[in-house]
Design an enzyme around this catalytic site. Structure first.
Site, short mmCIF file in Angstrom:
data_model
loop_
_atom_site.label_atom_id
_atom_site.label_comp_id
_atom_site.label_asym_id
_atom_site.label_seq_id
_atom_site.Cartn_x
_atom_site.Cartn_y
_atom_site.Cartn_z
N THR A 1 0.89 -1.16 0.00
CA THR A 1 0.00 0.00 0.00
C THR A 1 0.93 1.20 0.00
O THR A 1 2.06 1.12 0.50
CB THR A 1 -0.91 0.05 1.25
OG1 THR A 1 -0.10 0.15 2.42
CG2 THR A 1 -1.78 -1.21 1.36
N HIS A 2 0.46 2.32 -0.57
CA HIS A 2 1.32 3.51 -0.71
C HIS A 2 2.63 3.17 -1.42
O HIS A 2 3.63 3.85 -1.22
CB HIS A 2 1.64 4.15 0.65
CG HIS A 2 0.44 4.38 1.51
ND1 HIS A 2 -0.17 5.60 1.64
CD2 HIS A 2 -0.29 3.53 2.29
CE1 HIS A 2 -1.21 5.51 2.47
NE2 HIS A 2 -1.30 4.25 2.87
N SER B 1 16.10 -0.73 -27.16
CA SER B 1 16.58 0.64 -27.31
C SER B 1 17.53 0.70 -28.50
O SER B 1 18.29 -0.23 -28.75
CB SER B 1 17.33 1.05 -26.04
OG SER B 1 18.20 2.13 -26.32
N GLU C 1 3.45 0.00 -21.27
CA GLU C 1 3.49 1.47 -21.28
C GLU C 1 2.42 2.03 -22.22
O GLU C 1 1.75 3.02 -21.91
CB GLU C 1 4.87 1.95 -21.72
CG GLU C 1 5.96 1.63 -20.71
CD GLU C 1 7.35 1.88 -21.28
OE1 GLU C 1 7.97 2.87 -20.87
OE2 GLU C 1 7.80 1.10 -22.15
N LYS D 1 18.77 -2.89 -23.03
CA LYS D 1 17.40 -2.57 -22.64
C LYS D 1 16.38 -3.57 -23.15
O LYS D 1 16.46 -4.09 -24.26
CB LYS D 1 17.03 -1.18 -23.18
CG LYS D 1 17.79 -0.07 -22.51
CD LYS D 1 17.27 0.24 -21.14
CE LYS D 1 16.13 1.24 -21.26
NZ LYS D 1 15.57 1.52 -19.93
#
Ligand code: ARG
Length: 457
Positions: free
Chosen positions: A154-155, A276, A289, A282
């Site tokens: 949480t948070h 990338s 996304e 990468k």
């Protein structure tokens, strides 16, 4: 010549035509326009406005027109300002002057509302299929990790252990709510406007219920002015799309984190990652996304249509023509995103050891308080004692389960040798076995409920 050309002394300005012509986007209503036109032709026949042979000629001609417009290479004429105009022009080429009888008692205002509603109904059905495919992939992943312990946050801070199955199913239920929302949007769309004509109703003895039955609408609109201006169904559909987009985005965000090296709980299949051009190492979560990004677009469509509608006076206004691009794009966006997520989740590799290793003893401090509750201490006091234990562990720079018993007993005499059992993660999970909890036994029940929903259709 335009359908309304005789009224004007000259051709429309070319720039205005580009602004006003909608064929470029409403051509995808061709199937619905033909279906609704077929239903209208039959209704005119039943009302004895057209003879049987006229209806037959129109029906045969409309089927030809459907074939013509199904060809992606079809090129409109400059005067085909919208799909309705193009269908009527092509029909005239097919069957001659009798084509001019089809528009008797009908307006493009009730025609476009009918076509659009039919399209939204069919779109909701397609989206439902894609939603359920994703829901099935989620259930499968949840089943594979039904009892795998992982940290719950949480948070975005470590909170309590949960199970992978529980976490994955936390994205399943919002998906089912989305499925239900699209069903509601579909039901809102399923009210027939045809027969409302321009705004006042049709002047011919048309059996509107028969048209509704013919086209598969649940009911017939009760007010012709409302019928041609109502776009609530499109807004409801766009809300369903936006809410779905937002929930998918949140789930994608979780997967972006959990698949990154800092968490490493799961690994994305290479088929769903991008690289990338510069950094050779990468492997980016591109699919997730873009899922996250598309939510912005979907929210924009909802906001856009609501803003277009606000302030419109009653009946048809040309503004309403702008209702279609957002609705079409929301459909296309979802049908692009949903299958990608389905594949991504279906190929997700779980790393149980990374999940287990990330569960730290402090995530069981609630259980430490519950231990004292079990020894008769009120929870509020037990919480305070457990908090003090956490502070002692912090000061001594040891894990919560490494605070010696004699130090625990200084804080509260109720601590005994059996306190070590508090830190058994599996037992902690199993304690949360009430309905909807994270215990593997409860998640198995949850899975059963989920599978039962999926088997209903
Ligand atoms: N292309 C128009 C639309 O999409 C069709 C209805 C036009 N009606 C009118 N009176 N201009 O809304």
């Amino acid at each position: 010549m335009r359908l309304w050309g005789s009224r004007m002394g000259k051709e429309p300005d070319a720039a205005f035509s580009r602004l006003s012509d909608s064929f470029s986007f409403d051509r995808r209503l061709y199937g619905e326009d033909v279906d609704a036109s077929l239903a209208w032709a039959r209704a005119l026949g039943r009302a004895r406005v057209l003879t049987e042979s006229e209806v037959e000629a129109l029906v045969a001609g409309l089927e030809e027109v459907r074939g013509t417009l199904a060809d992606p290479a079809f090129e409109p004429l400059p005067t085909d300002e919208d799909i309705h105009t193009a269908v009527e022009r092509l029909l005239t080429e097919q069957v001659g002057p009798v084509a001019g009888k089809l528009h008797t008692g009908r307006s493009r205002n009730d025609q476009v509302a009918t076509d659009f509603r039919l399209w939204v109904m069919r779109a909701c059905d397609r989206i439902e299929v894609a939603i359920l495919d994703l829901a099935r992939a989620m259930v499968q992943s949840a089943r594979a990790g039904v009892d795998l312990p992982m940290p719950g946050y949480t948070h975005m801070r470590p909170a309590q252990p949960v199970t992978w199955g529980h976490w994955m199913l936390s994205a399943f239920w919002p998906l089912i709510r989305s499925r239900d929302r699209f069903a509601l949007a579909r039901a809102s769309a399923s009210v027939l406007p045809l027969g409302s004509a321009a705004l006042a109703g049709t002047a011919y003895p048309i059996d509107r219920q028969a048209i509704a039955d013919d086209l598969g609408f649940d009911s017939v609109s009760p007010n012709s002015i409302d019928a041609i201006s109502d776009r609530d169904f499109a807004v409801e559909y766009l809300f369903a799309a936006a809410m779905l987009g937002v929930n998918l985005s949140r789930h994608a965000e979780g997967l972006i984190l959990y698949s990154g090296p800092e968490y490493g709980f799961v690994e994305l299949d290479e088929g769903y990652t991008s690289g990338s051009s510069l950094m050779p190492q990468k492997r980016n979560p591109g699919a997730l996304e873009l899922t996250r990004a598309k939510a912005g677009r979907l929210v924009g469509h909802l906001t856009g249509l609501l803003t277009t509608l606000k302030g419109l006076p009653s009946a048809y206004d040309n503004d309403l023509q702008e209702d279609k691009p957002p609705v079409f794009d929301a459909h296309d966006t979802l049908l692009e995103v949903l299958p990608v997520l389905t594949g991504l989740i279906g190929t997700l590799q779980l790393h149980p050891s990374r999940m287990a290793a990330a569960i730290t003893p402090d995530m069981l401090s609630t259980d430490l308080a519950d231990y004292l509750v079990g020894k008769g201490l009120p929870f509020r006091e037990a919480h305070a004692v457990a908090g003090r234990v956490v502070r002692v562990a912090d000061e001594k720079q040891v894990a919560l389960d490494q605070v010696p018993l004699q130090e625990l007993r200084v804080l509260d005499g109720r601590f005994e040798q059996d306190v070590v059992e508090v830190f058994d993660v599996e037992a902690a999970l199993e304690r949360r076995s009430s309905l909807g909890g994270t215990a593997p036994s409860a998640v198995r029940d949850q899975l059963k409920a989920a599978e039962e929903i999926l088997s209903r259709r």
